[in-house]
Design a protein around this motif. Structure first.
Motif, PDB file in Angstrom:
ATOM      1  N   GLN A 194       0.825  -1.205   0.000  1.00  0.00           N
ATOM      2  CA  GLN A 194       0.000   0.000   0.000  1.00  0.00           C
ATOM      3  C   GLN A 194       0.859   1.255   0.000  1.00  0.00           C
ATOM      4  O   GLN A 194       0.574   2.226  -0.714  1.00  0.00           O
ATOM      5  CB  GLN A 194      -0.940  -0.002   1.204  1.00  0.00           C
ATOM      6  CG  GLN A 194      -2.015  -1.071   1.170  1.00  0.00           C
ATOM      7  CD  GLN A 194      -2.974  -0.912  -0.002  1.00  0.00           C
ATOM      8  OE1 GLN A 194      -3.263   0.200  -0.430  1.00  0.00           O
ATOM      9  NE2 GLN A 194      -3.447  -2.024  -0.543  1.00  0.00           N
ATOM     10  N   SER A 195       1.916   1.252   0.782  1.00  0.00           N
ATOM     11  CA  SER A 195       2.792   2.419   0.835  1.00  0.00           C
ATOM     12  C   SER A 195       3.415   2.703  -0.537  1.00  0.00           C
ATOM     13  O   SER A 195       3.446   3.847  -0.998  1.00  0.00           O
ATOM     14  CB  SER A 195       3.894   2.195   1.880  1.00  0.00           C
ATOM     15  OG  SER A 195       4.753   3.306   1.952  1.00  0.00           O
ATOM     16  N   VAL A 196       3.874   1.658  -1.197  1.00  0.00           N
ATOM     17  CA  VAL A 196       4.477   1.825  -2.532  1.00  0.00           C
ATOM     18  C   VAL A 196       3.423   2.237  -3.548  1.00  0.00           C
ATOM     19  O   VAL A 196       3.648   3.121  -4.383  1.00  0.00           O
ATOM     20  CB  VAL A 196       5.191   0.523  -2.959  1.00  0.00           C
ATOM     21  CG1 VAL A 196       5.624   0.605  -4.418  1.00  0.00           C
ATOM     22  CG2 VAL A 196       6.389   0.262  -2.059  1.00  0.00           C
ATOM     23  N   ALA A 197       2.256   1.600  -3.484  1.00  0.00           N
ATOM     24  CA  ALA A 197       1.189   1.926  -4.439  1.00  0.00           C
ATOM     25  C   ALA A 197       0.765   3.382  -4.323  1.00  0.00           C
ATOM     26  O   ALA A 197       0.565   4.066  -5.331  1.00  0.00           O
ATOM     27  CB  ALA A 197      -0.006   1.003  -4.229  1.00  0.00           C
ATOM     28  N   PHE A 198       0.614   3.867  -3.090  1.00  0.00           N
ATOM     29  CA  PHE A 198       0.269   5.280  -2.908  1.00  0.00           C
ATOM     30  C   PHE A 198       1.319   6.178  -3.548  1.00  0.00           C
ATOM     31  O   PHE A 198       0.996   7.232  -4.108  1.00  0.00           O
ATOM     32  CB  PHE A 198       0.162   5.625  -1.419  1.00  0.00           C
ATOM     33  CG  PHE A 198      -1.076   5.106  -0.751  1.00  0.00           C
ATOM     34  CD1 PHE A 198      -2.308   5.142  -1.383  1.00  0.00           C
ATOM     35  CD2 PHE A 198      -1.015   4.586   0.535  1.00  0.00           C
ATOM     36  CE1 PHE A 198      -3.456   4.673  -0.758  1.00  0.00           C
ATOM     37  CE2 PHE A 198      -2.152   4.118   1.170  1.00  0.00           C
ATOM     38  CZ  PHE A 198      -3.369   4.157   0.521  1.00  0.00           C
ATOM     39  N   ALA A 199       2.581   5.776  -3.465  1.00  0.00           N
ATOM     40  CA  ALA A 199       3.671   6.619  -3.958  1.00  0.00           C
ATOM     41  C   ALA A 199       3.787   6.589  -5.481  1.00  0.00           C
ATOM     42  O   ALA A 199       3.771   7.640  -6.130  1.00  0.00           O
ATOM     43  CB  ALA A 199       4.989   6.173  -3.330  1.00  0.00           C
ATOM     44  N   ILE A 200       3.877   5.412  -6.065  1.00  0.00           N
ATOM     45  CA  ILE A 200       4.239   5.330  -7.487  1.00  0.00           C
ATOM     46  C   ILE A 200       3.041   5.338  -8.415  1.00  0.00           C
ATOM     47  O   ILE A 200       3.154   5.687  -9.595  1.00  0.00           O
ATOM     48  CB  ILE A 200       5.104   4.085  -7.770  1.00  0.00           C
ATOM     49  CG1 ILE A 200       4.307   2.790  -7.562  1.00  0.00           C
ATOM     50  CG2 ILE A 200       6.362   4.095  -6.911  1.00  0.00           C
ATOM     51  CD1 ILE A 200       5.075   1.529  -7.981  1.00  0.00           C
ATOM     52  N   GLY A 201       1.866   4.948  -7.893  1.00  0.00           N
ATOM     53  CA  GLY A 201       0.673   4.942  -8.736  1.00  0.00           C
ATOM     54  C   GLY A 201       0.742   3.923  -9.857  1.00  0.00           C
ATOM     55  O   GLY A 201       1.541   2.981  -9.826  1.00  0.00           O
ATOM     56  N   GLN A 202      -0.103   4.136 -10.878  1.00  0.00           N
ATOM     57  CA  GLN A 202      -0.165   3.210 -12.020  1.00  0.00           C
ATOM     58  C   GLN A 202      -0.733   3.931 -13.235  1.00  0.00           C
ATOM     59  O   GLN A 202      -1.696   4.687 -13.129  1.00  0.00           O
ATOM     60  CB  GLN A 202      -1.067   2.023 -11.660  1.00  0.00           C
ATOM     61  CG  GLN A 202      -1.327   1.049 -12.799  1.00  0.00           C
ATOM     62  CD  GLN A 202      -2.192  -0.113 -12.374  1.00  0.00           C
ATOM     63  OE1 GLN A 202      -1.712  -1.067 -11.756  1.00  0.00           O
ATOM     64  NE2 GLN A 202      -3.491  -0.054 -12.700  1.00  0.00           N
TER      65      GLN A 202
END
Length: 533
Positions: free
Chosen positions: A432-440
């Motif tokens: 979740q932390s990475v997803a919030f940061a890098i997006g898609q």
């Protein structure tokens, strides 16, 4: 003493300029470049703060450090711990008190920061140790001679939220056969439900009210004492008070013992004082409670460090100021990936929002910048199936403070499909932390994640009394340091008073036989607002 807020620092305009184009976390390899993931970690003996997924770089961090240095916020924290009068507003009637909640755990190094306050706290702890010994060896029992197995903790606000959150977090560490039940709400259903769950013969009732006059708490105490009498029990043999010395509750004719609260410890900062000590000490044992105090004391000492990247409370505080005041994000989500912390965000809501929800400065002037953010949160992974949709793809950007632990509390775990539940929990936290940061990115606009949504991970080895004490003190110090940054008084709570006064008017109308009926009618409201009897 002349105070200055962050807008007056030499670096304020530079930080505003940097906030116009903050680091882009969605850029290719940005999290892995330049050793960022390893570099942006504040390591301590108990908890580590990982902040590579915040929208900061060296230039921003250096600016925040300069801001902290110019405001002398760490020096103010040190002065607070040593007895400076911090609960005050210049030229305005105020409580005008010291702020010494840290003295309740300043027992592990000599000399203590404020010897007189630490001595008062130590005396209460010694009194508690003797009391708990008498409870354990059966010297003190209930009316029928049965040993106490249950505490009913009566309090509200800071007299409830902190102790309740800590108790729930430490359920695996309690003495076998002991439990604590909390009654706070004046809603009669709260007391009725709890009283239906206990054997009153084995109950010790702990009433917590500094003034001895808290309406909700005294109402619930009457309800519980009535239940004791109806069961043929003597309330005097079941009740203790945690209160201010010489308050109406400090009465040996009515209570087994009185433990003292002090004016220099505010309610929302009081969980490590006698407010939490009696119930938590009963459940954990005296040594278990002292372990929690030791963790809190260690974090208090770290909060005196000058370096942003070695002081976890200062770092957490200034990252919050960066997100709130420079990037413009109005809320903060505290998301513990530990079921034991399911009530911890509720405690932080009060501690933070009652402290920093202020509109005037310490010199009595209207603030010119936003002060405390809205704090909220729920445990993961449950939240992922609830509100994370908005966090990932909503129009409101919400900075997140994740809390996690490498090991589970109970140690009972199974491999399912190749991994344990604890591994799945941590995998979700990191993801979740990475997803919030890098997006898609995606050709399908419904599957686009904008990224650049900042987060911090607070990580410990295991949620136990020592690490919980450190976590509590980390957040208390964060709140205080942010208040210094905004130049507000984080230690009073005038905002809770108006509703209490108006409620008294409504109660007078009800006593006079003018109930509101099915809905609060205009006649009823008008009578209260006009002050009619």
């Amino acid at each position: 003493m002349i105070y200055h807020n962050f807008q007056e620092t030499s670096v304020y305009n530079k930080l505003r300029q940097l906030a116009g184009a903050p680091p882009d976390l969605t850029a290719k390899n940005v999290l892995t470049a330049g050793n960022r993931l390893e570099k942006y970690v504040c390591r301590t003996p108990i908890l580590n703060l990982h902040y590579a997924t915040q929208r900061v770089d060296e230039e921003v961090l250096n600016g925040l450090q300069t801001m902290a240095d110019e405001l002398k916020i760490v020096e103010q924290f040190k002065a607070m711990r040593r007895g400076a009068v911090m609960n005050t507003i210049e030229d305005v009637e105020s409580e005008n008190r010291q702020v010494l909640h840290t003295s309740s755990r300043d027992h592990f190094h000599q000399p203590p920061c404020e010897p007189a306050a630490a001595a008062q706290s130590k005396a209460e702890l010694e009194k508690l140790k003797r009391f708990l010994g008498e409870v354990t060896d059966g010297t003190l029992t209930g009316s029928t001679g049965k040993c106490f197995t249950t505490v009913i903790h009566l309090g509200i606000g800071g007299s409830d939220l902190g102790p309740r959150a800590l108790y729930e977090a430490l359920l695996p560490y309690g003495i076998e056969g002991r439990s604590v039940h909390f009654i706070s709400n004046v809603d009669p259903d709260d007391a009725a439900r709890r009283l239906g769950q206990v054997n009153l013969e084995e109950c010790l009732v702990v009433t917590v009210s500094k003034s001895g006059g808290t309406l909700e708490t005294l109402t619930n105490e009457t309800v519980v004492q009535t239940a004791l009498r109806d069961a043929g029990l003597d309330p005097k043999k079941h009740c203790v008070a945690v209160t201010g010395e010489k308050s109406p509750l400090d009465n040996p004719e009515s209570y087994l013992r009185s433990f003292y609260m002090f004016d220099y410890i505010g309610g929302r900062y009081s969980a490590t004082s006698m407010v939490g000590a009696v119930s938590l000490g009963f459940f954990l044992g005296f040594e278990g409670f002292m372990s929690m105090l030791e963790g809190a004391d260690e974090m208090d000492r770290l909060a005196e460090g000058a370096s942003l990247q070695k002081n976890p409370a200062l770092l957490l505080a200034l990252l919050g100021v960066w997100n709130h005041n420079f990037l413009g994000y109005p809320t903060v989500a505290v998301l513990p990936y530990s079921q034991g912390l399911h009530r911890f965000p509720a405690h932080l809501q009060q501690c933070d929002m009652e402290s920093n929800g202020k509109s005037i400065t310490r010199d009595g002037k209207k603030v010119t910048a936003k002060t405390g953010p809205i704090i909220w949160g729920e445990p993961g992974t449950n939240g992922q199936h609830a509100f994370y949709q908005l966090l990932h793809q909503g129009t409101e950007i919400v900075p997140v403070e994740f809390i996690g632990f490498q090991k589970s509390q109970y140690g009972h775990d199974l491999k399912v499909q190749g991994t344990t539940s604890q591994q799945k929990l941590l995998a979700n936290l990191y993801a979740q932390s990475v997803a919030f940061a890098i997006g898609q990115t995606s050709d399908n606009p419904n599957r686009v994640f904008a990224g650049n949504r900042p987060s911090t991970i607070i990580m410990g080895q295991r949620l136990d009394p020592r690490s919980l004490g450190a976590l509590l003190a980390l957040y208390e110090a964060k709140i205080v340091l942010q208040g210094f940054c905004w130049n507000i008084n984080s230690f009073d709570q005038e905002g809770v008073q108006l509703g209490k006064v108006l409620a008294g008017g409504f109660l007078k109308q009800m006593e006079a036989g003018n109930p509101p009926g099915d809905g609060i009618e205009s006649r009823f409201l008008k009578a209260v607002l006009q002050g009619e009897d």
